[in-house]
Design a protein around this motif. Sequence first.
Motif, PDB file in Angstrom:
ATOM      1  N   GLN A  18       0.837  -1.200   0.000  1.00  0.00           N
ATOM      2  CA  GLN A  18       0.000   0.000   0.000  1.00  0.00           C
ATOM      3  C   GLN A  18       0.873   1.251   0.000  1.00  0.00           C
ATOM      4  O   GLN A  18       0.554   2.227  -0.679  1.00  0.00           O
ATOM      5  CB  GLN A  18      -0.934   0.003   1.211  1.00  0.00           C
ATOM      6  N   THR A  19       1.969   1.212   0.712  1.00  0.00           N
ATOM      7  CA  THR A  19       2.884   2.356   0.772  1.00  0.00           C
ATOM      8  C   THR A  19       3.441   2.665  -0.612  1.00  0.00           C
ATOM      9  O   THR A  19       3.504   3.829  -1.017  1.00  0.00           O
ATOM     10  CB  THR A  19       4.033   2.076   1.765  1.00  0.00           C
ATOM     11  N   GLY A  24       3.658   9.440  -2.665  1.00  0.00           N
ATOM     12  CA  GLY A  24       3.703  10.734  -3.335  1.00  0.00           C
ATOM     13  C   GLY A  24       2.365  11.238  -3.858  1.00  0.00           C
ATOM     14  O   GLY A  24       2.292  12.348  -4.378  1.00  0.00           O
ATOM     15  N   ILE A  25       1.321  10.438  -3.723  1.00  0.00           N
ATOM     16  CA  ILE A  25       0.016  10.859  -4.229  1.00  0.00           C
ATOM     17  C   ILE A  25      -0.951  11.067  -3.069  1.00  0.00           C
ATOM     18  O   ILE A  25      -1.577  12.120  -2.959  1.00  0.00           O
ATOM     19  CB  ILE A  25      -0.535   9.846  -5.256  1.00  0.00           C
ATOM     20  N   VAL A  26      -1.107  10.061  -2.239  1.00  0.00           N
ATOM     21  CA  VAL A  26      -1.906  10.160  -1.014  1.00  0.00           C
ATOM     22  C   VAL A  26      -1.128   9.462   0.093  1.00  0.00           C
ATOM     23  O   VAL A  26      -0.197   8.703  -0.182  1.00  0.00           O
ATOM     24  CB  VAL A  26      -3.315   9.516  -1.167  1.00  0.00           C
ATOM     25  N   SER A  27      -1.522   9.694   1.331  1.00  0.00           N
ATOM     26  CA  SER A  27      -0.833   9.019   2.434  1.00  0.00           C
ATOM     27  C   SER A  27      -1.190   7.532   2.424  1.00  0.00           C
ATOM     28  O   SER A  27      -2.240   7.130   1.915  1.00  0.00           O
ATOM     29  CB  SER A  27      -1.226   9.638   3.775  1.00  0.00           C
ATOM     30  N   THR A  28      -0.320   6.739   2.993  1.00  0.00           N
ATOM     31  CA  THR A  28      -0.579   5.308   3.094  1.00  0.00           C
ATOM     32  C   THR A  28      -1.848   5.050   3.884  1.00  0.00           C
ATOM     33  O   THR A  28      -2.656   4.193   3.512  1.00  0.00           O
ATOM     34  CB  THR A  28       0.616   4.583   3.752  1.00  0.00           C
ATOM     35  N   GLU A  35      -8.935   1.473  -0.026  1.00  0.00           N
ATOM     36  CA  GLU A  35      -9.049   0.047  -0.328  1.00  0.00           C
ATOM     37  C   GLU A  35     -10.131  -0.621   0.513  1.00  0.00           C
ATOM     38  O   GLU A  35     -10.760  -1.573   0.079  1.00  0.00           O
ATOM     39  CB  GLU A  35      -7.717  -0.677  -0.106  1.00  0.00           C
ATOM     40  N   ARG A  36     -10.328  -0.126   1.736  1.00  0.00           N
ATOM     41  CA  ARG A  36     -11.340  -0.708   2.625  1.00  0.00           C
ATOM     42  C   ARG A  36     -12.695  -0.015   2.492  1.00  0.00           C
ATOM     43  O   ARG A  36     -13.613  -0.276   3.259  1.00  0.00           O
ATOM     44  CB  ARG A  36     -10.854  -0.657   4.076  1.00  0.00           C
ATOM     45  N   ASN A  37     -12.812   0.870   1.502  1.00  0.00           N
ATOM     46  CA  ASN A  37     -14.065   1.578   1.209  1.00  0.00           C
ATOM     47  C   ASN A  37     -14.539   2.465   2.365  1.00  0.00           C
ATOM     48  O   ASN A  37     -15.731   2.671   2.543  1.00  0.00           O
ATOM     49  CB  ASN A  37     -15.161   0.598   0.790  1.00  0.00           C
TER      50      ASN A  37
END
Length: 105
Positions: A18-19, A24-28, A35-37
């Motif tokens: 996930q990291t 560089g786009i969104v935080s982990t 991903e968990r909606n």
Amino acid sequence: MTIGELLKQTRQSLGLTQTEMAAGIVSTSYYSKVERNIHQISADELIAILNRYRIDNAAFFAHLSSSNSQKKRDFIKEIGDAYEKKDKQTLLAIKKDIDQLPDSK
């Protein structure tokens, strides 16, 4: 399938963490919630992630659309079958599932 579920499936098929996917786009942390909606990702952020890993945007959205269309067809069939059988319990269960869906914004 949701965007989050498809992102997770895509990330795993690429062998990324996930990291790495979010870097560089969104935080982990934020990405994990996508991903968990739990959170929704903006179109710009999603496209940036897809482009970084050379994921075909059209194919990604086509896969998302086709899986959602099948879900809708299955859902409508389930409602129709329960209605024709006058299966009140199933219809109440479907209503409960609908009531638990996140609101569209």
